[in-house]
Each structure stands twice: as structure tokens, then as C-alpha cells.
Motif scaffolding. Sequence first.
Motif, PDB file in Angstrom:
ATOM      1  N   SER A 284       0.840  -1.185   0.000  1.00 56.33           N
ATOM      2  CA  SER A 284       0.000   0.000   0.000  1.00 56.33           C
ATOM      3  C   SER A 284       0.875   1.235   0.000  1.00 56.33           C
ATOM      4  O   SER A 284       1.979   1.237   0.543  1.00 56.33           O
ATOM      5  N   VAL A 285       0.370   2.269  -0.638  1.00 59.19           N
ATOM      6  CA  VAL A 285       1.036   3.569  -0.677  1.00 59.19           C
ATOM      7  C   VAL A 285       0.043   4.580  -0.135  1.00 59.19           C
ATOM      8  O   VAL A 285      -1.049   4.731  -0.696  1.00 59.19           O
TER       9      VAL A 285
ATOM     10  N   SER B  38      -3.736  -1.190  -1.400  1.00 60.56           N
ATOM     11  CA  SER B  38      -4.709  -0.318  -0.744  1.00 60.56           C
ATOM     12  C   SER B  38      -4.044   1.031  -0.485  1.00 60.56           C
ATOM     13  O   SER B  38      -2.854   1.214  -0.764  1.00 60.56           O
ATOM     14  N   THR B  39      -4.801   1.967   0.035  1.00 58.23           N
ATOM     15  CA  THR B  39      -4.245   3.272   0.392  1.00 58.23           C
ATOM     16  C   THR B  39      -5.003   3.842   1.574  1.00 58.23           C
ATOM     17  O   THR B  39      -6.024   3.280   1.998  1.00 58.23           O
ATOM     18  N   GLN B  40      -4.528   4.956   2.104  1.00 64.53           N
ATOM     19  CA  GLN B  40      -5.131   5.585   3.271  1.00 64.53           C
ATOM     20  C   GLN B  40      -5.168   7.096   3.076  1.00 64.53           C
ATOM     21  O   GLN B  40      -4.232   7.694   2.555  1.00 64.53           O
ATOM     22  N   MET B  41      -6.277   7.712   3.507  1.00 59.17           N
ATOM     23  CA  MET B  41      -6.404   9.163   3.492  1.00 59.17           C
ATOM     24  C   MET B  41      -6.713   9.668   4.892  1.00 59.17           C
ATOM     25  O   MET B  41      -7.521   9.063   5.609  1.00 59.17           O
ATOM     26  N   ILE B  42      -6.085  10.754   5.267  1.00 58.29           N
ATOM     27  CA  ILE B  42      -6.406  11.437   6.516  1.00 58.29           C
ATOM     28  C   ILE B  42      -7.562  12.381   6.241  1.00 58.29           C
ATOM     29  O   ILE B  42      -7.518  13.178   5.300  1.00 58.29           O
ATOM     30  N   ILE B  43      -8.604  12.294   7.033  1.00 54.77           N
ATOM     31  CA  ILE B  43      -9.766  13.154   6.820  1.00 54.77           C
ATOM     32  C   ILE B  43      -9.930  14.122   7.993  1.00 54.77           C
ATOM     33  O   ILE B  43      -9.816  13.744   9.147  1.00 54.77           O
TER      34      ILE B  43
END
Length: 441
Positions: free
Chosen positions: A169-170, A234-239
Amino acid sequence: MEITQDMTISEKLKILTDAAKYDVACTSSGVDRSNKGQGIGDTHACGICHTFSADGRCVSLLKILFTNECIFDCKYCINRKSNDVPRASFTPDEVCRLTIEFYRRNYIEGLFLSSGILKNPDYTMGLIYETVWKLRNEYKFFGYIHVKAIPGASEDIIEKVGFVADRMSVNLELPTKEGLQQLAPNKNYTNILKPMKQIQMGSGRLISDGKEGYQIVTRTGRKNNSKFVPAGQSTQMIIGATPETDYQLMSVTETMYKQFNLKRVFYSAFVDVNHNIDSPAIIGPNPMLREHRLYQADWLLRYYGFGVKELLNKEHPNFNVALDPKCDWAVNHLDKFPVEVMRADYYTLLRVPGIGVKSARRITVARHYGMLDFNSLKKMGVVLKRAAYFITCGGKTMIPLSMDQDALARTLADTDRKQVYAIENDTTYKQMTLMDLGLKQ
């Protein structure tokens, strides 16, 4: 920065498991691998995740950073170089020993390995590759391994890691280029998207096609049959750290699924650990509830056939915190209801609140063998306390149907109140850490 020396492996573990807690992108494995009697551990497609696999088993990963030292100074990160926090780094053999020993004690079923950036991206990814290569080849570990790819690392090292890891994941980090430039000036979207495209397209070298795209030049001469990132990425976003609306966030998510074939997009509610960022995007009384609604909407995109523009638009840019996105959509599209379960097609059934993927499939099969009733629907897994307001069964209703939007919204919100209360008051389940086990060196 406090650099610790001569630490025991237990002391390093305490620092580097705590440093990894803000990275939420652990997910189901989606891949099968057997050790064929030549090693330890195996990987099943039924899932490795934080809490429960698809067959109901509680499973866990050893979730650590290789190092929490970092050359970057991202404003939202506890491990930013300007923070005065204890620093530690594992060696490849230490990570291997921890993984094997925890696996043998049945504490874990796999490894999630991320890292701060030590010296430069290539140097750090080289250490991660050495670690995972040793686990596979020297320690004969065939369990699930999820590795975070570091933006800016070379294509060669990304390719090498991709042949020994199950999932990569990136982290997208922030939804927009403007937000990334504001809060993480050392990072840029080109370095983030390039390894994502490489992982999507497979092993080899990316060559620009001159039209803001890439083509892959596949290497030849590989002598083994290893699969390249078999469980996908997969990836991740800070909300909440930057002022994007839910509509903007979900539009980015939809684009990521379509362009990069991601398995999952994860959302991490912003926690101002450094107390240095205003949070203009916190919507509602609790950012965790907003995160929850985003995950629910994400599920609708992946499995229920919804598009972002059906759920949100510029005039209605944020989710209703009182109603889950599917119920909110249904309440605002009462002209499409009630649905007759004996005749509606599969995708129409999926639009009904309280009917999920499994129950919709069961309905479409069971109705070929006879008339269904509401008791049958309940046994199939239909949540009638929601679905009853939107369906008929054999031309009959379970309760009097109301087309009053406000009254229906209030009723549905009441059915969800217990779950919303748990999220708002932080009484939901939390991930267990290895420190909870009272381990000693």
C-alpha cells in the motif's frame, strides 16, 4: 529528537508498535498460500485483519514500524523529524525473530510492516526488502505480509518487495495536492501515484507515454514463479486535517478505485497529535462518526453499485450524520419504493435499506422455489426494522408504509442511535496491542 541507544528488543517493540497505531490500512488478505510442509504459517483468502476474518475468527497482525526516525516533517505525523520523541529502529533479523516468535505463540497470523524514512526512501525500502526476503527464504515464513511502499523509492526496489509481500500500500495521505503541499511539503503526488501505478500494472519498469500516463516494460528472465503483490494494494487518506467535503473525498475514492484497481481505501479521522493544525473539515459532533459514514459509503461504491453522484453533490456535499448513507439515499428517493421482493432484480434489491449482498442473493435464489414471506426474509438476514419501510412481499406490507420523508428519517435514525452513541462516546471495540498481552523479554 531523543535517540535511544542500546535498547532491548522489548523496548524497541513498545516504541515502534505505538508509533504504528495511526496507520489503519490493515485489511483482508485476499490470497491463498500454503507452506507445502516446508515452512511455517500460511495465508488464506478468508482474511487477515485487525479483528475478525470472514469466517468469524478473531485474528491479528504484528503491526510495527521498522523505524520511527524520519527525514520528513509532515505536520500531522507524530514521527515528524522536528518532534522530540524517543526514536528506535529494528534490524531485519529483529523483525524476523519477533514475527516468528509471536506466530509460534499464536499471538499473530501475519505481519504489517511500515516505516519512517531513514536516510532516503531507497535505503529504507532496501531494509524492508531485506527483512521480508529473510522471512520468506531463511525463516520459511509463509504467512500474510503487508508492506507499506515508500513514495520516492526506485522502481527496482518496489518490484523486489512486490515479489515477497502479499499486499502493498502507498498512503495517499491527503485527498488533494493543495492539502499535501500545505501539510506535507516534502511529499508530492507524483512520487505517491507512480508506485501505485507500478503495483497496479505489475512488475517491471514504468515508462512515460508522453500523455501523463505510463506503460509497463516487463522484465524477462525471472526464474521463479512468485506472484507480484498477489493480494493487490490499498491506500489511506487522513480526513479532517484539510477542508475537503465528503463529496470531494468520495470523488477521490471513486477515482482511485477506477484508475488504480485498489482493494480498499482507508479513512483515518484526523488526530491533532502535534497541536499545530486547525481542523476546518470536522463535520458533526465527532470526527469518528464522519469516518464511519465514509466507510459505509465506500462499501456502497464497492459492492452495491452506487456512484458518488448518487449519494452526494455540490448542493448536498456532506453525509447525514444521523442516517447511514444508504438510508439517507432511500429517504430522498421514495419514488423508487416500495420494492416487491418477489420480482425486483438483484441490483434493485441492493438499494433497499436492510438488504445486503448475501441476503439479496438468497432472495433471488429462494423465490424460484416458492412464495416468500417476511419471516423467510428475516431468516435470510434481511434487517426488517429498516427494510420493512421500503418493501412489499407478495404484494403485502409488514407495516403501514409512510411516504413522509421527515417522519421516516426520524424513525430510521432511532434504529441507528445505539451504534451512533457508541461511536460518539468511544465505546466501540478497539484494536488489541501486543503490550496488552503483558509480554516480557
